[in-house]
Motif scaffolding. Structure first.
Motif: not given
Length: 151
Positions: A26-45
């Motif tokens: 549970v602690e590991t998942i909580r730390k991972e979720l705190a560091q995640q950022k939602l990426f919404t800027n999509y474009s062609v590579n």
């Protein structure tokens, strides 16, 4: 030794507790979720070569739609050499050859920095000697003093 905690008892540790393992998860998942950022800027590579996409066959092409200049600029920048893209090398491998322009301009008239090959009498003689010297791999030519009857 039949139970799973036999190894832990030998080393002086307590056997693994399922409640503690769940708390760690549970602690590991909580730390991972705190560091995640939602990426919404999509474009062609721009670094991946891609084919041009054709429009759908049942839709008429929009004549008013212009070119996406920002995307074209990104594609052109991706195809540049690293020296033109960046001011400084990005990796240690790029450091070799990054500054490839000479520090001084080449002046062939300046004898301090220019050392042309000069032929003297000895070097001209050696050059002519090696032109006529027989090759070692040519077995038809005998070396001086070699007996032709020795075989």
């Amino acid at each position: 030794m039949a139970d799973g905690g036999g190894k832990d008892k030998k080393k002086g540790r307590e056997p693994k507790n399922q409640v503690h393992q769940e708390a760690i998860l549970v602690e590991t998942i909580r730390k991972e979720l705190a560091q995640q950022k939602l990426f919404t800027n999509y474009s062609v590579n721009p670094f991946k070569k891609s084919e041009a996409l054709t429009p759908k066959p049942n839709v008429y092409p929009d004549e008013n739609a212009g070119e996406d200049t920002s995307f074209i600029d990104i594609i052109h920048r991706a195809n540049l050499e690293p020296e033109k893209k960046y001011k400084q090398p990005q990796t240690t491998n790029q450091e070799i050859g990054w500054f490839h322009e000479p520090l001084l301009k080449v002046n062939r008239a300046d004898i301090r920095l220019n050392f042309p090959m000069i032929k003297s009498e000895i070097s001209a003689y050696a050059e002519e000697y090696f032109k006529f010297k027989p090759k070692k791999y040519d077995k038809s030519i005998r070396a001086p003093g070699e007996d032709s009857k020795k075989k």
